[in-house]
Motif scaffolding. Structure first.
Motif, PDB file in Angstrom:
ATOM      1  N   ALA A   9       0.818  -1.212   0.000  1.00 41.67           N
ATOM      2  CA  ALA A   9       0.000   0.000   0.000  1.00 41.67           C
ATOM      3  C   ALA A   9       0.851   1.260   0.000  1.00 41.67           C
ATOM      4  O   ALA A   9       0.336   2.350  -0.255  1.00 41.67           O
ATOM      5  N   VAL A  10       2.150   1.124   0.273  1.00 43.94           N
ATOM      6  CA  VAL A  10       3.044   2.278   0.221  1.00 43.94           C
ATOM      7  C   VAL A  10       3.253   2.665  -1.235  1.00 43.94           C
ATOM      8  O   VAL A  10       3.496   1.801  -2.095  1.00 43.94           O
ATOM      9  N   LEU A  11       3.126   3.933  -1.529  1.00 42.83           N
ATOM     10  CA  LEU A  11       3.281   4.405  -2.898  1.00 42.83           C
ATOM     11  C   LEU A  11       4.662   4.025  -3.434  1.00 42.83           C
ATOM     12  O   LEU A  11       5.690   4.351  -2.833  1.00 42.83           O
ATOM     13  N   PRO A 213       6.979  12.861  -2.678  1.00 42.10           N
ATOM     14  CA  PRO A 213       6.551  13.218  -4.044  1.00 42.10           C
ATOM     15  C   PRO A 213       6.110  14.678  -4.110  1.00 42.10           C
ATOM     16  O   PRO A 213       5.513  15.204  -3.172  1.00 42.10           O
ATOM     17  N   GLN A 214       6.391  15.320  -5.217  1.00 43.57           N
ATOM     18  CA  GLN A 214       5.994  16.707  -5.424  1.00 43.57           C
ATOM     19  C   GLN A 214       4.707  16.841  -6.229  1.00 43.57           C
ATOM     20  O   GLN A 214       4.103  17.911  -6.256  1.00 43.57           O
ATOM     21  N   ASP A 215       4.309  15.752  -6.881  1.00 45.90           N
ATOM     22  CA  ASP A 215       3.077  15.779  -7.659  1.00 45.90           C
ATOM     23  C   ASP A 215       1.875  15.833  -6.713  1.00 45.90           C
ATOM     24  O   ASP A 215       1.717  14.959  -5.846  1.00 45.90           O
ATOM     25  N   GLN A 218      -0.182  12.586  -6.378  1.00 39.99           N
ATOM     26  CA  GLN A 218       0.470  11.536  -5.593  1.00 39.99           C
ATOM     27  C   GLN A 218       0.392  11.838  -4.099  1.00 39.99           C
ATOM     28  O   GLN A 218       0.140  10.938  -3.289  1.00 39.99           O
ATOM     29  N   ARG A 219       0.618  13.084  -3.733  1.00 35.60           N
ATOM     30  CA  ARG A 219       0.551  13.453  -2.320  1.00 35.60           C
ATOM     31  C   ARG A 219      -0.867  13.230  -1.758  1.00 35.60           C
ATOM     32  O   ARG A 219      -1.035  12.733  -0.640  1.00 35.60           O
ATOM     33  N   ALA A 220      -1.857  13.586  -2.554  1.00 31.24           N
ATOM     34  CA  ALA A 220      -3.236  13.375  -2.120  1.00 31.24           C
ATOM     35  C   ALA A 220      -3.541  11.882  -1.961  1.00 31.24           C
ATOM     36  O   ALA A 220      -4.259  11.471  -1.035  1.00 31.24           O
ATOM     37  N   GLU A 221      -2.992  11.050  -2.850  1.00 33.89           N
ATOM     38  CA  GLU A 221      -3.213   9.610  -2.754  1.00 33.89           C
ATOM     39  C   GLU A 221      -2.583   9.032  -1.491  1.00 33.89           C
ATOM     40  O   GLU A 221      -3.162   8.155  -0.837  1.00 33.89           O
ATOM     41  N   VAL A 222      -1.396   9.518  -1.137  1.00 36.71           N
ATOM     42  CA  VAL A 222      -0.736   9.064   0.100  1.00 36.71           C
ATOM     43  C   VAL A 222      -1.613   9.379   1.306  1.00 36.71           C
ATOM     44  O   VAL A 222      -1.833   8.532   2.189  1.00 36.71           O
TER      45      VAL A 222
END
Length: 666
Positions: A9-11, A213-215, A218-222
């Protein structure tokens, strides 16, 4: 029961994703496929899931069989087990259990790590029994050291030696025990807190750099995944159970395939060419690269090693071995690898399934730039004056070996290599009751404290009768690390380019010395109208070296403000770490020209620091035929040593001593 966050589950750790595993997850997987690689060092800023991923790793590893009741996790299939609990019967009971993750705290003692005698049985029964340490518990498992760069150097040496040899011999407190200690060591660290010594860095098989992550997507998904896990841990883990089972099966298959992977002569020659081209020292790099390439081929389900396997192995095994001095950033560039490892000719190269397709050179990468090191953080050190252009910084010259400056007296700080201190290692200088601070058991003093009471305790012969109050611990004296705070005059009186170059070279040399002695360092500068904390105290002296290059010069000399800012930094650091003693290195010509009554104010500030018991050294930068001796006067108010700039080098000090000796002999 504690519910661990799922590995997959870790990006970046989902093997079913199109881009495959990122470098950190891949390095961990390859290390458990081939433990001989030598473990993984994960370098990165805080909050990048380093600890989360390591702790979740054991959940996707195949279970192991051990002999029931054995404290050293002996493999039943092993012909000659190296276990102090043996020998074992042929029909000894066997049990299956998960692989252990043993966490080593930063404050662990050598007794806790390596093991020692069982105190309770020694005092109650008068017999000596070995109590296994954390390394015995980690056998056939994973040893996790968070903030490994903050661990005492002698403990890091102990861990890495045991990991390399696969066994540990304990010779202490009247015992001699050898047991197996084969484990995968995983260390995590934040480079801002300081670096490992190059000798220790080289002992880790693989290293990876991680960053958040800077995207935004991606940050929202984490964040979304973490909130879902916190709300329903069991349901969240269930969603990833099937993926983790497939990963477990794939790891087990790779472990089985690994002995079949062929390291041909051509492959070994290509590895030697790569390591030679990158200028790595020693042969460990070649061995680790070969083992990593073989593990990656097994992970991909192949028996032959391709150029892509070598590329992945080089990217993980070589960057930290290219460091030529403590201030060089580790890393490889993709261009260099492309020159040495052209794509396989039988098919057009596709994206590496185990790397991020956007990095490290793509626009979406959150990894460092091409040399493997993130761009250095820059403070607001422009030094601009209102209404005028920014002064041009002057670079430092080649550093030299600096003389040793120490804090007077005996401290109780963290083990290091600068000032005298009572530490966990070093020569034994006394004993103390067990309730007081100390390290290890002082057997002679323990017996001596119990001897006068034997008649009253009813001893008529036989073994000596001990009680808990008899126990004595050894007091050892070694060296401690200090807070070395540079207080640097960058005013107009120091602005001559050659003079400023000499000053920066001296500071760079002292920084290199602080790195070798495991100190924390900070930099306070003063010029024009006030003082500035250019670098808060840190163990990362390479950051200090980079900040040094940017220091401008010009303006008036607010010496008092610089000393008062240093006093405030020392006050805050004493609250944070009371045991670490400060050493001020004041680099100035002693002039004070900013503000009313500047000279008296600077002397009052110096006297205030002296009353606080702050150790200090004044590096006198005054030059010219006529010397005013202001820095010498400042040193008297600071109760500090006074050293001329030309005497900072150890070679210059040796020449001075030699000249004085010759004059005395004459």
């Amino acid at each position: 029961m504690l519910q661990l966050y799922p590995f997959c589950a870790v990006l970046g750790a989902d093997p079913d994703a199109p881009e495959g595993l990122d470098d950190m997850a891949l390095a961990l997987v390859l290390s458990v496929i081939a433990p001989g690689i030598g473990g993984v060092l994960v370098r990165g800023e805080k909050g990048t899931a380093k600890s989360t991923l390591v702790r979740a790793l054991t959940e996707v590893l195949p279970h192991i069989e051990v002999i029931a009741g054995d404290r050293f996790s002996t493999d039943p299939a092993e012909q000659q087990p190296l276990s102090p609990d043996g020998p074992f019967d042929a029909d000894a009971a066997v049990e299956t259990r998960p692989v252990r993750l043993v966490e080593l705290p930063v404050g662990a003692t050598e007794d806790r790590v390596a093991g020692s005698i069982h105190l309770e049985r020694a005092l109650s029964e008068g017999t000596v029994h070995f109590e296994p340490g954390l390394l015995a518990k980690a056998h056939r498992g994973i040893l996790y050291v968070d903030e490994v760069n903050l661990l005492h150097d002698h403990l890091v040496d102990l861990l890495l030696d045991a990991a390399a040899m696969g066994r540990l011999t304990v010779e202490r407190d009247g015992i001699s025990v050898t047991h197996a200690a084969r484990f995968v060591i995983v260390g995590t660290m934040n480079p801002e807190e300081g670096e490992l010594r190059p000798q220790l860095l080289d002992r880790f098989g693989l290293t990876v750099e991680v960053a958040a992550p800077q995207d935004p997507a991606q940050r929202a998904e984490v964040v979304r995944r973490r909130l879902e896990f916190d709300a329903d841990p069991e349901g969240f883990r269930a969603r990833y159970a099937e993926t983790e089972q497939r990963l477990r099966v794939r790891i087990e298959a790779a472990q089985t395939r690994l002995p079949e992977v062929e390291l041909t002569s051509d492959v070994l020659l290509k590895i030697a060419e790569i390591c030679s081209a990158f200028g790595v020292d020693g042969m460990r790099a070649d061995i680790v690269t070969a083992r990593t390439a073989a593990a990656h081929a097994a992970w991909q389900g192949r028996n032959d090693i391709t150029a892509e396997d070598l590329r992945v192995a080089s990217r993980l095994a070589l960057p930290h071995r290219r460091r030529r001095n403590p201030f060089d950033a580790p890393g490889l560039s993709d261009g260099e690898l492309d020159d040495l490892l052209p794509p396989d000719t039988d098919e057009s190269p596709g994206p590496d399934p185990d790397t991020d397709p956007d990095g490290p050179d793509g626009g979406g990468s959150d990894r460092p730039d091409g040399d493997g090191a993130p761009p250095p953080a820059r403070g607001d050190d422009t030094g601009r004056q209102e209404g005028g252009p920014a002064p041009t910084p002057v670079g430092a010259g080649e550093p030299y070996k600096a003389r040793l400056f120490t804090v007077a007296g005996v401290g109780d700080g963290q083990s290091g290599r600068r000032s005298r201190a009572r530490t966990s290692t070093g020569r034994r200088v006394g004993a103390t009751p067990s309730a007081a601070a100390g390290t290890g058991i002082h057997l002679v003093e323990t017996v001596r404290s119990a001897a006068p009471h034997q008649h009253a305790r009813g001893r008529s012969g036989g073994r000596i009768i001990l009680e808990p109050g008899d126990l004595r611990r050894a007091v050892r004296e070694g060296r401690e690390a200090n807070l070395v705070l540079f207080v640097v005059d960058t005013s107009g009186s120091m602005a001559a380019r050659e003079r400023m170059r000499q000053v920066k070279t001296a500071i760079l040399s002292l920084l290199l010395d602080a790195y070798r002695r495991r100190d924390r360092v900070g930099v306070v500068t003063f010029r024009d109208r006030g003082a500035d904390l250019a670098l808060p105290p840190t163990r990362s002296v390479d950051i200090a070296a980079r900040r040094l290059d940017d220091l401008p010069a010009g303006g008036r000399t607010p010496l008092a403000e610089g000393l008062l800012e240093a006093a405030e930094v020392v006050r805050r650091e004493r609250l944070r770490d009371p045991g670490r003693r400060p050493l001020l290195v004041v680099v100035t010509d002693g002039r004070a020209t900013a503000g009313p009554d500047a000279v008296n104010r600077s002397r009052q500030a110096a006297a205030h620091l002296a009353r606080q018991g702050v150790g200090a050294v004044v590096v006198d930068c005054e030059n010219g035929r006529i010397r005013m001796g202001l820095a010498h006067t400042l040193a008297e108010y600071l109760a500090a040593d006074h050293v001329r700039l030309s005497q900072v080098s150890a070679e210059a000090l040796t020449d001075i001593v030699r000249d004085v000796t010759r004059e005395g002999a004459a």
